[in-house]
Scaffold this motif. Structure first.
Motif, PDB file in Angstrom:
ATOM      1  N   LEU A  82       3.262  -0.913  45.379  1.00 38.82           N
ATOM      2  CA  LEU A  82       3.515  -1.756  46.549  1.00 38.82           C
ATOM      3  C   LEU A  82       2.294  -1.807  47.467  1.00 38.82           C
ATOM      4  CD1 LEU A  82       7.181  -0.806  47.567  1.00 38.82           C
ATOM      5  CD2 LEU A  82       6.415  -2.772  46.232  1.00 38.82           C
ATOM      6  N   LEU A  83       1.617  -0.665  47.612  1.00 40.35           N
ATOM      7  CA  LEU A  83       0.433  -0.637  48.466  1.00 40.35           C
ATOM      8  C   LEU A  83      -0.691  -1.488  47.877  1.00 40.35           C
ATOM      9  CD1 LEU A  83       0.471   3.152  49.403  1.00 40.35           C
ATOM     10  CD2 LEU A  83       0.974   1.230  50.924  1.00 40.35           C
ATOM     11  N   VAL A  84      -0.822  -1.470  46.545  1.00 37.53           N
ATOM     12  CA  VAL A  84      -1.833  -2.318  45.896  1.00 37.53           C
ATOM     13  C   VAL A  84      -1.560  -3.780  46.214  1.00 37.53           C
ATOM     14  CG1 VAL A  84      -2.718  -3.117  43.664  1.00 37.53           C
ATOM     15  CG2 VAL A  84      -2.316  -0.680  44.046  1.00 37.53           C
ATOM     16  N   ARG A  85      -0.292  -4.165  46.094  1.00 36.19           N
ATOM     17  CA  ARG A  85       0.062  -5.565  46.385  1.00 36.19           C
ATOM     18  C   ARG A  85      -0.173  -5.891  47.874  1.00 36.19           C
ATOM     19  NH1 ARG A  85      -0.342  -8.785  42.595  1.00 36.19           N
ATOM     20  NH2 ARG A  85       0.609 -10.235  44.076  1.00 36.19           N
ATOM     21  N   LEU A  86       0.158  -4.955  48.738  1.00 39.03           N
ATOM     22  CA  LEU A  86      -0.028  -5.190  50.167  1.00 39.03           C
ATOM     23  C   LEU A  86      -1.508  -5.366  50.510  1.00 39.03           C
ATOM     24  CD1 LEU A  86       0.943  -5.260  53.132  1.00 39.03           C
ATOM     25  CD2 LEU A  86       0.822  -2.761  53.129  1.00 39.03           C
ATOM     26  N   LEU A  87      -2.355  -4.470  49.989  1.00 38.79           N
ATOM     27  CA  LEU A  87      -3.778  -4.535  50.309  1.00 38.79           C
ATOM     28  C   LEU A  87      -4.433  -5.790  49.756  1.00 38.79           C
ATOM     29  CD1 LEU A  87      -4.845  -0.805  49.756  1.00 38.79           C
ATOM     30  CD2 LEU A  87      -4.471  -2.001  51.923  1.00 38.79           C
ATOM     31  N   ALA A  88      -3.878  -6.317  48.659  1.00 43.21           N
ATOM     32  CA  ALA A  88      -4.452  -7.527  48.059  1.00 43.21           C
ATOM     33  C   ALA A  88      -3.971  -8.802  48.742  1.00 43.21           C
ATOM     34  CB  ALA A  88      -4.097  -7.578  46.569  1.00 43.21           C
ATOM     35  N   SER A  89      -3.035  -8.676  49.654  1.00 45.46           N
ATOM     36  CA  SER A  89      -2.429  -9.867  50.268  1.00 45.46           C
ATOM     37  C   SER A  89      -3.171 -10.259  51.543  1.00 45.46           C
ATOM     38  CB  SER A  89      -0.958  -9.602  50.583  1.00 45.46           C
ATOM     39  OG  SER A  89      -0.867  -8.733  51.695  1.00 45.46           O
ATOM     40  N   PRO A  90      -3.044 -11.513  51.951  1.00 45.92           N
ATOM     41  CA  PRO A  90      -3.687 -11.956  53.197  1.00 45.92           C
ATOM     42  C   PRO A  90      -3.116 -11.279  54.442  1.00 45.92           C
ATOM     43  CG  PRO A  90      -3.089 -13.837  51.812  1.00 45.92           C
ATOM     44  CD  PRO A  90      -2.431 -12.631  51.210  1.00 45.92           C
ATOM     45  N   VAL A  91      -1.892 -10.744  54.353  1.00 47.10           N
ATOM     46  CA  VAL A  91      -1.301 -10.152  55.556  1.00 47.10           C
ATOM     47  C   VAL A  91      -1.872  -8.777  55.862  1.00 47.10           C
ATOM     48  CG1 VAL A  91       0.860 -11.395  55.180  1.00 47.10           C
ATOM     49  CG2 VAL A  91       0.641  -9.056  54.347  1.00 47.10           C
ATOM     50  N   ALA A  92      -2.557  -8.162  54.870  1.00 45.76           N
ATOM     51  CA  ALA A  92      -3.137  -6.835  55.114  1.00 45.76           C
ATOM     52  C   ALA A  92      -4.305  -6.962  56.074  1.00 45.76           C
ATOM     53  CB  ALA A  92      -3.598  -6.215  53.798  1.00 45.76           C
ATOM     54  N   ILE A  98      -4.799   3.433  54.665  1.00 47.63           N
ATOM     55  CA  ILE A  98      -3.406   3.867  54.499  1.00 47.63           C
ATOM     56  C   ILE A  98      -3.303   5.316  54.941  1.00 47.63           C
ATOM     57  CG2 ILE A  98      -1.585   4.308  52.824  1.00 47.63           C
ATOM     58  CD1 ILE A  98      -2.932   2.026  51.150  1.00 47.63           C
ATOM     59  N   LEU A  99      -2.382   5.582  55.809  1.00 47.72           N
ATOM     60  CA  LEU A  99      -2.121   6.959  56.246  1.00 47.72           C
ATOM     61  C   LEU A  99      -0.958   7.489  55.427  1.00 47.72           C
ATOM     62  CD1 LEU A  99      -2.969   9.062  58.442  1.00 47.72           C
ATOM     63  CD2 LEU A  99      -0.998   8.256  59.755  1.00 47.72           C
ATOM     64  N   TRP A 100      -1.183   8.595  54.698  1.00 43.61           N
ATOM     65  CA  TRP A 100      -0.161   9.156  53.799  1.00 43.61           C
ATOM     66  C   TRP A 100       0.194  10.553  54.310  1.00 43.61           C
ATOM     67  CZ3 TRP A 100       0.629   7.016  48.448  1.00 43.61           C
ATOM     68  CH2 TRP A 100       1.677   7.652  47.780  1.00 43.61           C
ATOM     69  N   ASP A 123      -7.204   2.415  45.463  1.00 38.67           N
ATOM     70  CA  ASP A 123      -8.452   3.130  45.724  1.00 38.67           C
ATOM     71  C   ASP A 123      -8.160   4.348  46.607  1.00 38.67           C
ATOM     72  OD1 ASP A 123     -10.957   4.023  46.335  1.00 38.67           O
ATOM     73  OD2 ASP A 123     -11.680   2.141  47.207  1.00 38.67           O
ATOM     74  N   PRO A 124      -8.343   5.567  46.086  1.00 39.42           N
ATOM     75  CA  PRO A 124      -8.024   6.751  46.903  1.00 39.42           C
ATOM     76  C   PRO A 124      -8.895   6.878  48.130  1.00 39.42           C
ATOM     77  CG  PRO A 124      -9.110   7.377  44.848  1.00 39.42           C
ATOM     78  CD  PRO A 124      -8.808   5.919  44.737  1.00 39.42           C
ATOM     79  N   GLU A 125     -10.053   6.198  48.148  1.00 35.15           N
ATOM     80  CA  GLU A 125     -10.912   6.281  49.333  1.00 35.15           C
ATOM     81  C   GLU A 125     -10.332   5.502  50.512  1.00 35.15           C
ATOM     82  OE1 GLU A 125     -14.873   5.199  48.457  1.00 35.15           O
ATOM     83  OE2 GLU A 125     -15.208   6.882  47.075  1.00 35.15           O
ATOM     84  N   ARG A 126      -9.318   4.714  50.255  1.00 31.83           N
ATOM     85  CA  ARG A 126      -8.659   3.985  51.347  1.00 31.83           C
ATOM     86  C   ARG A 126      -7.412   4.708  51.842  1.00 31.83           C
ATOM     87  NH1 ARG A 126      -8.555  -2.413  50.760  1.00 31.83           N
ATOM     88  NH2 ARG A 126      -8.033  -2.095  52.960  1.00 31.83           N
ATOM     89  N   VAL A 127      -7.184   5.912  51.312  1.00 30.78           N
ATOM     90  CA  VAL A 127      -5.985   6.667  51.687  1.00 30.78           C
ATOM     91  C   VAL A 127      -6.398   7.902  52.493  1.00 30.78           C
ATOM     92  CG1 VAL A 127      -3.894   7.805  50.856  1.00 30.78           C
ATOM     93  CG2 VAL A 127      -4.866   5.887  49.561  1.00 30.78           C
ATOM     94  N   CYS A 148      -0.642   2.429  65.328  1.00 30.62           N
ATOM     95  CA  CYS A 148      -2.081   2.186  65.250  1.00 30.62           C
ATOM     96  C   CYS A 148      -2.329   0.871  64.501  1.00 30.62           C
ATOM     97  CB  CYS A 148      -2.772   3.346  64.544  1.00 30.62           C
ATOM     98  SG  CYS A 148      -4.555   3.125  64.403  1.00 30.62           S
ATOM     99  N   GLY A 149      -2.674  -0.164  65.216  1.00 27.09           N
ATOM    100  CA  GLY A 149      -2.823  -1.475  64.597  1.00 27.09           C
ATOM    101  C   GLY A 149      -3.964  -1.573  63.621  1.00 27.09           C
ATOM    102  N   GLY A 150      -4.866  -0.592  63.564  1.00 24.04           N
ATOM    103  CA  GLY A 150      -5.986  -0.652  62.628  1.00 24.04           C
ATOM    104  C   GLY A 150      -5.630  -0.233  61.226  1.00 24.04           C
ATOM    105  N   LEU A 151      -4.437   0.316  61.020  1.00 24.03           N
ATOM    106  CA  LEU A 151      -4.016   0.742  59.691  1.00 24.03           C
ATOM    107  C   LEU A 151      -3.318  -0.399  58.963  1.00 24.03           C
ATOM    108  CD1 LEU A 151      -2.541   4.281  60.528  1.00 24.03           C
ATOM    109  CD2 LEU A 151      -4.693   3.805  59.337  1.00 24.03           C
ATOM    110  N   ALA A 152      -3.342  -0.311  57.628  1.00 28.11           N
ATOM    111  CA  ALA A 152      -2.623  -1.299  56.817  1.00 28.11           C
ATOM    112  C   ALA A 152      -1.188  -0.843  56.554  1.00 28.11           C
ATOM    113  CB  ALA A 152      -3.341  -1.531  55.496  1.00 28.11           C
ATOM    114  N   ALA A 153      -0.998   0.469  56.369  1.00 27.19           N
ATOM    115  CA  ALA A 153       0.338   0.983  56.051  1.00 27.19           C
ATOM    116  C   ALA A 153       0.375   2.483  56.306  1.00 27.19           C
ATOM    117  CB  ALA A 153       0.699   0.688  54.600  1.00 27.19           C
ATOM    118  N   VAL A 154       1.595   3.000  56.434  1.00 23.70           N
ATOM    119  CA  VAL A 154       1.808   4.441  56.591  1.00 23.70           C
ATOM    120  C   VAL A 154       2.904   4.866  55.614  1.00 23.70           C
ATOM    121  CG1 VAL A 154       2.389   6.319  58.164  1.00 23.70           C
ATOM    122  CG2 VAL A 154       1.228   4.288  59.034  1.00 23.70           C
ATOM    123  N   VAL A 155       2.648   5.946  54.889  1.00 21.52           N
ATOM    124  CA  VAL A 155       3.618   6.493  53.932  1.00 21.52           C
ATOM    125  C   VAL A 155       3.989   7.893  54.394  1.00 21.52           C
ATOM    126  CG1 VAL A 155       4.020   7.138  51.522  1.00 21.52           C
ATOM    127  CG2 VAL A 155       2.543   5.184  52.063  1.00 21.52           C
TER     128      VAL A 155
END
Length: 271
Positions: A82-92, A98-100, A123-127, A148-155
């Motif tokens: 799901l995170l791969v799809r999110l990061l590839a989308s225009p809404v990301a 990503i904060l895990w 990409d683990p460097e984005r986590v 934090c609006g600068g993040l793409a997602a939080v897990v």
């Protein structure tokens, strides 16, 4: 603007209060635009069922098949997909990380593995991994991350949901934080999570399924609850080569044929 020296009954300067109200209105307007944002899962039927993709800027709950603790490769893998799809989308958000918020691995392991995430396309460097002392701290870290609006997602990896008002309020706070910032959140829980607070935007149950020898993972995916939508179930293959979900073929194990026993040559000759 009014007299900057004038103060209302709360003691604030009237013009400053007015300016803050305008800023809040602008922020709400941006958030409302993002509330309608969705990202495609790359599977036409699934996207159509979700109304055009999975909602961004909301909290989604993913339940695995581990018995009591979250040591579940299926739910980890589905979340990474799901995170791969999110990061590839225009809404990301461009460049968003990503904060895990992970649990401590026990003697059986179960922590996210960089090479495994990379194999799935993430990409683990984005986590950014956060180690918290207990679930209370993980929930706090998740809420702060969602603000934090600068993040793409939080897990966040959590234990089973607990009945009662406290659990419902905690998840409601997460949902409000996600809606305000537009950051998407994912709660990962074990199979023992039979209790649901109903605060999450959607609730998914994930289980491993036979892959028929393919290296691409296959999951049985059940959408148990969707706000304003219908439940559903799919057998999905995660195509790691192009990062999209596909309909998985059903692989049925066929027992090998056992050859009929033949009389031994020596016994036949003796007869």
């Amino acid at each position: 603007m009014g007299d900057p020296k004038h103060r209302d009954e709360t003691g604030q300067r009237a013009d400053l209060a007015s300016l803050r109200a305008r800023v809040r209105a602008i922020e709400r307007g941006g958030a409302e635009a993002e509330r309608g944002a969705r990202f495609s899962l790359g599977h036409a039927a699934l996207d159509g069922h979700l109304g055009g993709g999975l909602s961004a800027g909301r909290v989604h709950e993913l339940v695995g098949e581990a018995r009591s603790e979250l040591r579940d490769g299926s739910v980890f893998g589905f979340a990474a997909a799901l995170l791969v799809r999110l990061l590839a989308s225009p809404v990301a958000r461009r460049g968003g990380e990503i904060l895990w918020c992970a649990r401590e691995a026990n003697m059986f392991g179960g922590a996210p593995y960089g090479w495994g995430l990379k194999a799935l396309g993430l990409d683990p460097e984005r986590v950014l991994f956060v180690r918290a002392r207990d679930e209370t701290d993980r929930l706090w870290a998740m809420e702060e991350g969602l603000r934090c609006g600068g993040l793409a997602a939080v897990v966040a990896e959590l234990g089973p949901a607990r009945p009662g008002e406290a659990g419902r309020v905690a998840e409601r706070r997460l949902q409000l934080a996600a809606e305000a910032s537009g950051v998407s959140g994912f709660l990962l829980r074990p199979l023992a999570s039979t209790v649901t607070t109903g605060a999450a935007e959607s609730r998914w149950r994930i289980a491993a399924a036979p892959s028929g020898g393919s290296l691409d993972p296959v999951w049985s995916v059940s959408l148990e609850r969707l706000r304003g939508g219908r439940s559903g179930a799919w057998q999905l293959l995660w195509a790691m080569s192009d990062g999209r979900f596909r309909e998985a073929e059903e692989f049925v194990s066929v027992p090998e044929e056992v050859p009929e026993a033949r009389p031994a040559a020596g016994r036949s000759a003796a007869a």
